[in-house]
Design a protein around this motif. Structure first.
Motif, PDB file in Angstrom:
ATOM      1  N   ALA A  17       0.927  -1.099  -0.051  1.00  0.00           N
ATOM      2  CA  ALA A  17       0.084   0.175  -0.030  1.00  0.00           C
ATOM      3  C   ALA A  17       0.805   1.154   0.009  1.00  0.00           C
ATOM      4  N   GLY A  18       2.228   1.053  -0.167  1.00  0.00           N
ATOM      5  CA  GLY A  18       3.077   2.334  -0.128  1.00  0.00           C
ATOM      6  C   GLY A  18       3.642   2.735   1.137  1.00  0.00           C
ATOM      7  N   GLY A  19       3.479   1.933   2.273  1.00  0.00           N
ATOM      8  CA  GLY A  19       4.128   2.206   3.613  1.00  0.00           C
ATOM      9  C   GLY A  19       5.148   1.325   4.095  1.00  0.00           C
ATOM     10  N   GLN A  20       5.336   1.447   5.410  1.00  0.00           N
ATOM     11  CA  GLN A  20       6.499   0.644   5.903  1.00  0.00           C
ATOM     12  C   GLN A  20       5.905   0.403   7.391  1.00  0.00           C
ATOM     13  N   LEU A  21       6.494  -0.176   8.086  1.00  0.00           N
ATOM     14  CA  LEU A  21       6.311  -0.599   9.337  1.00  0.00           C
ATOM     15  C   LEU A  21       6.062   0.407  10.372  1.00  0.00           C
ATOM     16  N   GLU A  22       6.827   1.537  10.238  1.00  0.00           N
ATOM     17  CA  GLU A  22       6.719   2.895  11.001  1.00  0.00           C
ATOM     18  C   GLU A  22       5.404   3.520  10.717  1.00  0.00           C
ATOM     19  N   ASN A  23       4.634   3.222   9.709  1.00  0.00           N
ATOM     20  CA  ASN A  23       3.205   3.794   9.664  1.00  0.00           C
ATOM     21  C   ASN A  23       2.238   3.011  10.370  1.00  0.00           C
ATOM     22  N   ILE A  24       2.406   1.850  10.939  1.00  0.00           N
ATOM     23  CA  ILE A  24       1.525   1.401  11.601  1.00  0.00           C
ATOM     24  C   ILE A  24       1.492   1.977  12.994  1.00  0.00           C
ATOM     25  N   VAL A  25       0.211   2.575  13.455  1.00  0.00           N
ATOM     26  CA  VAL A  25      -0.075   2.970  14.830  1.00  0.00           C
ATOM     27  C   VAL A  25      -0.750   2.214  15.834  1.00  0.00           C
ATOM     28  N   LYS A  26      -1.231   1.241  15.493  1.00  0.00           N
ATOM     29  CA  LYS A  26      -2.080   0.284  16.425  1.00  0.00           C
ATOM     30  C   LYS A  26      -2.039  -1.228  15.862  1.00  0.00           C
ATOM     31  N   TRP A  27      -1.473  -2.256  16.798  1.00  0.00           N
ATOM     32  CA  TRP A  27      -1.732  -3.894  16.706  1.00  0.00           C
ATOM     33  C   TRP A  27      -2.880  -4.304  17.469  1.00  0.00           C
ATOM     34  N   ASN A  28      -3.567  -5.062  17.215  1.00  0.00           N
ATOM     35  CA  ASN A  28      -4.459  -6.125  17.922  1.00  0.00           C
ATOM     36  C   ASN A  28      -3.916  -7.218  17.804  1.00  0.00           C
ATOM     37  N   ILE A  29      -3.808  -8.084  18.772  1.00  0.00           N
ATOM     38  CA  ILE A  29      -3.258  -9.376  18.696  1.00  0.00           C
ATOM     39  C   ILE A  29      -4.339 -10.210  19.346  1.00  0.00           C
ATOM     40  N   TYR A  30      -4.646 -11.381  18.762  1.00  0.00           N
ATOM     41  CA  TYR A  30      -5.654 -12.124  19.350  1.00  0.00           C
ATOM     42  C   TYR A  30      -4.833 -13.690  19.530  1.00  0.00           C
ATOM     43  N   LEU A  31      -4.784 -14.153  20.913  1.00  0.00           N
ATOM     44  CA  LEU A  31      -4.230 -15.243  21.252  1.00  0.00           C
ATOM     45  C   LEU A  31      -5.171 -16.373  21.774  1.00  0.00           C
ATOM     46  N   VAL A  32      -5.135 -17.571  21.290  1.00  0.00           N
ATOM     47  CA  VAL A  32      -5.717 -18.768  21.841  1.00  0.00           C
ATOM     48  C   VAL A  32      -5.401 -18.849  23.358  1.00  0.00           C
ATOM     49  N   GLU A  33      -6.389 -19.070  24.361  1.00  0.00           N
ATOM     50  CA  GLU A  33      -6.048 -19.167  25.736  1.00  0.00           C
ATOM     51  C   GLU A  33      -4.982 -20.381  25.874  1.00  0.00           C
ATOM     52  N   GLY A  34      -4.113 -20.225  26.736  1.00  0.00           N
ATOM     53  CA  GLY A  34      -3.015 -20.945  27.042  1.00  0.00           C
ATOM     54  C   GLY A  34      -1.708 -20.741  26.275  1.00  0.00           C
TER      55      GLY A  34
END
Length: 82
Positions: A17-34
């Motif tokens: 999309a023309g960006g870099q990791l530096e352009n990410i302002v928010k991460w949501n991480i969903y982990l399976v319990e355990g």
């Protein structure tokens, strides 16, 4: 291993999309319990630990995903230059 692959996939999508990791302002991480969130954090540090301004991160534990082999899912929000 899944965490590293997901991070690489997100990085490719942002670059396409023309960006870099530096352009990410928010991460949501969903982990399976355990699952150990430290493993995902270590993978994040390898891929994005160099960032001067790291994004906000939310980690949510879930009962499971549609496919039983999936242990985590991630999504992110990037602000790209015009």
């Amino acid at each position: 291993m899944q965490a590293k692959q997901v991070l690489q996939n997100v990085e490719k999508a942002v670059k396409a999309a023309g960006g870099q990791l530096e352009n990410i302002v928010k991460w949501n991480i969903y982990l399976v319990e355990g699952q150990d969130p430290g493993i995902g954090f270590a993978a994040f540090q390898q891929v994005a630990g160099h960032l001067e301004n790291p994004p906000a991160i939310t980690v949510v534990k879930v009962a499971g995903f549609a496919h039983p082999d999936f242990l985590l899912e991630m999504d992110s929000v990037a602000v790209l230059p015009l």
